[in-house]
Design an enzyme around this catalytic site. Sequence first.
Site, PDB file in Angstrom:
ATOM      1  N   GLY A 144      59.316  18.906  28.798  1.00  0.00           N
ATOM      2  CA  GLY A 144      60.042  20.169  28.683  1.00  0.00           C
ATOM      3  C   GLY A 144      61.471  19.981  28.233  1.00  0.00           C
ATOM      4  O   GLY A 144      62.241  19.286  28.874  1.00  0.00           O
ATOM      5  N   SER A 145      61.875  20.596  27.127  1.00  0.00           N
ATOM      6  CA  SER A 145      63.187  20.302  26.575  1.00  0.00           C
ATOM      7  C   SER A 145      63.532  21.286  25.466  1.00  0.00           C
ATOM      8  O   SER A 145      62.868  22.303  25.278  1.00  0.00           O
ATOM      9  CB  SER A 145      63.202  18.870  26.034  1.00  0.00           C
ATOM     10  OG  SER A 145      62.062  18.648  25.213  1.00  0.00           O
TER      11      SER A 145
END
Length: 237
Positions: free
Chosen positions: A200-201
Amino acid sequence: MSGQPTGNPLAHAVQLARETFPPMHPAGRPFLLGGLAATFVLRRFSKRLGVVGALATAGMTAFFREPKRVPPVRDNVAISAADGTVSLIEEAVPPAELGLPAEPRMRVSVFLSVYDVHVQRTPAAGVISKVTYKPGKFLSADLDKASEVNERNSLVLHTADGHELVVVQIAGLVARRIRCDVREGEKVSAGETYGIIRFGSRVDTYLPPGSRVVVAKGQRTVGGETVLAELPAQGES
């Protein structure tokens, strides 16, 4: 008979598997080996636990996938550095640690969920002139201020046409590891894998003045293939 596979059937099966399942980024190998070891241990205690371990390992392997991408054959374009969803299109000043002029540039932010491919790719061919890492917080990557306060790794890329592009890897709420595999002075091709962020980013791309953004907020992007913007012709930036 024409149309039938020839040669070694095993070699043919291996080739089909390579074409069907994308390769894994090297960063995922320790997780794969650890998952296999854990699955083996769990299997000795319970078949059900062994199945759970195998499924978890398969999921981890999928997260680190690095599918082959074919960049568009076009000049003066910036392609997406990541798979994901365009979350922001706005003017912003590049990260201060890069030492660039504090002047706003058009920025396109792409948010990556845990289900997206998490490798990053160069938005154009050129030379890496600067790479800078900055520790920070781990706010949700879809927040506006994540670009300012979250852990990040930034690079500056200069194209043969004299354009300057800035790409920033930003850690997210559950991301705890940014990896960048390019160095200053290194030549890169458009769409070349240069790093990865785990779990997640967000990836921000800052465009040179005069660029025309061709994506919209909410649009899905394919790293290494989707055109984010058309860059100005020589002498127009």
